[in-house]
Design an enzyme around this catalytic site. Sequence first.
Site, PDB file in Angstrom:
ATOM      1  N   HIS B  60       0.844  -1.196   0.000  1.00 30.18           N
ATOM      2  CA  HIS B  60       0.000   0.000   0.000  1.00 30.18           C
ATOM      3  C   HIS B  60       0.876   1.241   0.000  1.00 30.18           C
ATOM      4  O   HIS B  60       2.095   1.155   0.189  1.00 30.18           O
ATOM      5  CB  HIS B  60      -0.985  -0.017   1.173  1.00 30.18           C
ATOM      6  CG  HIS B  60      -0.368   0.053   2.539  1.00 30.18           C
ATOM      7  ND1 HIS B  60       0.531  -0.885   3.007  1.00 30.18           N
ATOM      8  CD2 HIS B  60      -0.521   0.957   3.542  1.00 30.18           C
ATOM      9  CE1 HIS B  60       0.879  -0.568   4.249  1.00 30.18           C
ATOM     10  NE2 HIS B  60       0.270   0.555   4.594  1.00 30.18           N
ATOM     11  N   HIS B  62       1.256   3.858   1.963  1.00 26.65           N
ATOM     12  CA  HIS B  62       1.738   4.598   3.129  1.00 26.65           C
ATOM     13  C   HIS B  62       3.264   4.657   3.042  1.00 26.65           C
ATOM     14  O   HIS B  62       3.910   3.685   2.629  1.00 26.65           O
ATOM     15  CB  HIS B  62       1.301   3.925   4.440  1.00 26.65           C
ATOM     16  CG  HIS B  62      -0.121   4.260   4.821  1.00 26.65           C
ATOM     17  ND1 HIS B  62      -0.880   3.483   5.653  1.00 26.65           N
ATOM     18  CD2 HIS B  62      -0.918   5.314   4.467  1.00 26.65           C
ATOM     19  CE1 HIS B  62      -2.080   4.037   5.807  1.00 26.65           C
ATOM     20  NE2 HIS B  62      -2.127   5.139   5.096  1.00 26.65           N
ATOM     21  N   ASP B  64       5.803   4.420   4.966  1.00 29.35           N
ATOM     22  CA  ASP B  64       6.700   3.429   5.574  1.00 29.35           C
ATOM     23  C   ASP B  64       6.735   2.112   4.795  1.00 29.35           C
ATOM     24  O   ASP B  64       7.466   1.189   5.162  1.00 29.35           O
ATOM     25  CB  ASP B  64       6.349   3.193   7.052  1.00 29.35           C
ATOM     26  CG  ASP B  64       4.912   2.768   7.284  1.00 29.35           C
ATOM     27  OD1 ASP B  64       4.037   3.157   6.486  1.00 29.35           O
ATOM     28  OD2 ASP B  64       4.653   2.056   8.267  1.00 29.35           O
ATOM     29  N   HIS B  65       5.981   2.046   3.704  1.00 24.00           N
ATOM     30  CA  HIS B  65       5.993   0.839   2.870  1.00 24.00           C
ATOM     31  C   HIS B  65       6.495   1.093   1.452  1.00 24.00           C
ATOM     32  O   HIS B  65       6.694   0.156   0.695  1.00 24.00           O
ATOM     33  CB  HIS B  65       4.597   0.198   2.826  1.00 24.00           C
ATOM     34  CG  HIS B  65       4.166  -0.325   4.152  1.00 24.00           C
ATOM     35  ND1 HIS B  65       4.152  -1.673   4.459  1.00 24.00           N
ATOM     36  CD2 HIS B  65       3.791   0.311   5.290  1.00 24.00           C
ATOM     37  CE1 HIS B  65       3.763  -1.830   5.712  1.00 24.00           C
ATOM     38  NE2 HIS B  65       3.537  -0.642   6.236  1.00 24.00           N
ATOM     39  N   HIS B 140      -7.369  -1.925   5.475  1.00 20.94           N
ATOM     40  CA  HIS B 140      -6.530  -0.921   6.128  1.00 20.94           C
ATOM     41  C   HIS B 140      -7.082   0.462   5.758  1.00 20.94           C
ATOM     42  O   HIS B 140      -8.093   0.554   5.075  1.00 20.94           O
ATOM     43  CB  HIS B 140      -5.070  -1.110   5.680  1.00 20.94           C
ATOM     44  CG  HIS B 140      -4.076  -0.340   6.480  1.00 20.94           C
ATOM     45  ND1 HIS B 140      -4.127  -0.249   7.858  1.00 20.94           N
ATOM     46  CD2 HIS B 140      -3.001   0.401   6.107  1.00 20.94           C
ATOM     47  CE1 HIS B 140      -3.124   0.501   8.276  1.00 20.94           C
ATOM     48  NE2 HIS B 140      -2.429   0.915   7.243  1.00 20.94           N
ATOM     49  N   ASP B 210      -0.282  -3.878   5.792  1.00 21.61           N
ATOM     50  CA  ASP B 210      -0.924  -3.630   7.075  1.00 21.61           C
ATOM     51  C   ASP B 210      -2.397  -4.035   6.983  1.00 21.61           C
ATOM     52  O   ASP B 210      -3.012  -3.868   5.928  1.00 21.61           O
ATOM     53  CB  ASP B 210      -0.849  -2.156   7.415  1.00 21.61           C
ATOM     54  CG  ASP B 210       0.584  -1.654   7.594  1.00 21.61           C
ATOM     55  OD1 ASP B 210       1.517  -2.450   7.574  1.00 21.61           O
ATOM     56  OD2 ASP B 210       0.755  -0.440   7.748  1.00 21.61           O
ATOM     57  N   HIS B 268       5.930  -5.364  12.059  1.00 18.29           N
ATOM     58  CA  HIS B 268       5.246  -4.065  11.989  1.00 18.29           C
ATOM     59  C   HIS B 268       4.896  -3.542  13.385  1.00 18.29           C
ATOM     60  O   HIS B 268       3.798  -3.053  13.637  1.00 18.29           O
ATOM     61  CB  HIS B 268       3.985  -4.128  11.108  1.00 18.29           C
ATOM     62  CG  HIS B 268       3.577  -2.769  10.599  1.00 18.29           C
ATOM     63  ND1 HIS B 268       2.651  -1.980  11.231  1.00 18.29           N
ATOM     64  CD2 HIS B 268       4.008  -2.056   9.541  1.00 18.29           C
ATOM     65  CE1 HIS B 268       2.521  -0.843  10.567  1.00 18.29           C
ATOM     66  NE2 HIS B 268       3.323  -0.857   9.533  1.00 18.29           N
TER      67      HIS B 268
END
EC number: 3.1.26.11
Lengths: 303, 303
Positions: B60, B62, B64-65, B140, B210, B268
Amino acid sequence: MKLTILGCYSATPRTITNPTSQIIEINNQMFLIDCGEGTQVQLRKHKIKFSRINHIFISHLHGDHFYGLVGLISTFMLLNRQNDLHVYGPKGIKEVILLQLRLSNSFTGYGLYFHELTSKESQVVYEDDKVKVSTIPLQHRVYTNGFLFQEKPGDRKLNLGAVFNYEIDKCYYQKIKNGSDITLDDGRIIPNEKLTFDPTPTQSYAFCSDTKYDESIIPLIENVDVLYHESTFLEQDKDKTTHTMHATAIEAATIAKKANVGTLVLGHYSTRYGNIKLFKEEAKTVFENVLLGDDGKVFEFNK
Amino acid sequence: MKLTILGCYSATPRTITNPTSQIIEINNQMFLIDCGEGTQVQLRKHKIKFSRINHIFISHLHGDHFYGLVGLISTFMLLNRQNDLHVYGPKGIKEVILLQLRLSNSFTGYGLYFHELTSKESQVVYEDDKVKVSTIPLQHRVYTNGFLFQEKPGDRKLNLGAVFNYEIDKCYYQKIKNGSDITLDDGRIIPNEKLTFDPTPTQSYAFCSDTKYDESIIPLIENVDVLYHESTFLEQDKDKTTHTMHATAIEAATIAKKANVGTLVLGHYSTRYGNIKLFKEEAKTVFENVLLGDDGKVFEFNK
């Protein structure tokens, strides 16, 4: 004035080196210049308080100078930053940051202001009562600016002995510090230089990366106290400067000499070299006062 | 099957922890899953050859990914990569990467293919003769997929003693390995199971991060050998899972138990906790076979 080098290597981040990012502290203000991938971790390593960073200057949109910006902006968001953040950089920087925030359905809770630059002439991009920041248009493969940070002179310093001697009332002190002469009750005019000392000398810092050797920047950086000038290549690879529009250590030193700067800090080394000391050696053949920038180094400059 | 955790902490990169990224090696193929900021440096730390990475799966958008993706793509470019690179991720990923390359006036010399995902149903996104990769739609805050990696069974193994015994000509070997029975010259039919052994057992890996606790994924991950399931929170912060759409360690373990997986790998973790061992302790109250993912850990799985 304090310069913290968070990263000063070109191209790709590696386990042992970081792409360009640095903090200049001048007149108690802190400015972040460039923000390569991993800058937020470098800031943490150096225990630099995120809340002190309110102005970020991005020289150009090559990845090694700004791929860490969106992550830093996101982290500020996650940490519930409240202060406004101002980002100065080439046109396009707003679109790319906002697109990424939009894709992640994220919005900053703080004011995020972009000041997009397009001019090829030097311009003042930030100014307050202590510091002025101007662009230094550079010649690189994409639209690029260096940045000139100039401390503003403070008040003149009161000569306490003299003001006591003339029995001058306190209410005139600020006027005197601003440079005024004083007329005493008996009509005598006391010139300001008898009542004050010169203010603390101001300092200036010029960041010039990335750029090819370009003498047209000299009038803009003449007599600066500290010049950070990129030196991507050693002399043996001078032929690579034309195509890549980077400079050699000797070229950086030549600019420093011709601009009569106080100190030259080298950086933006190509990762092809094993030993960066050679950059300093080569630069010193042209200009004496050379410092070798390196990740994690902190330089203090005083007048 | 080998799992290398490059980063498994949520939110912001820190000096000691990295955002999500991992390498799964299955049937001698290597796949990169997620690519938080700093992934390229983590890959170098683990001496993973960049040239072996040809398929990158992004769960996804976000930060941090995926904030490390553009840097990795740029580094591949600087290193003169020739092989095609395939990126699988949510719609929007192509626009954001290409915008950044365009702003830096950069173009990859290798084929860069984006496979943008929009479906809310599981779909096969990659398949060759050894491995199949399918999406696992997750719940998510933004559109998110997990990924299921399934090794394909190889040929049956020749029972050399038996084929010699029946004096079967070599030209039939591949046919036998494919599962066929054989008719001898005298008319006897020899069933395949007398001529072969079972192929090496296949393995499977499910990456689910996530996501909130969501039993609808169970049919998709049932009986997988290894499940990586996010566990952002400990039980004490279970109330935070609703708003954030993350899961607790106990919820991860509950999914593992209900899906009858072989091994659960946790990750995570929220960076609010000092000691990640507690995640394992809590998960083990529900499901026995738990591994604690951590940055730099390498897990080998064999059947």
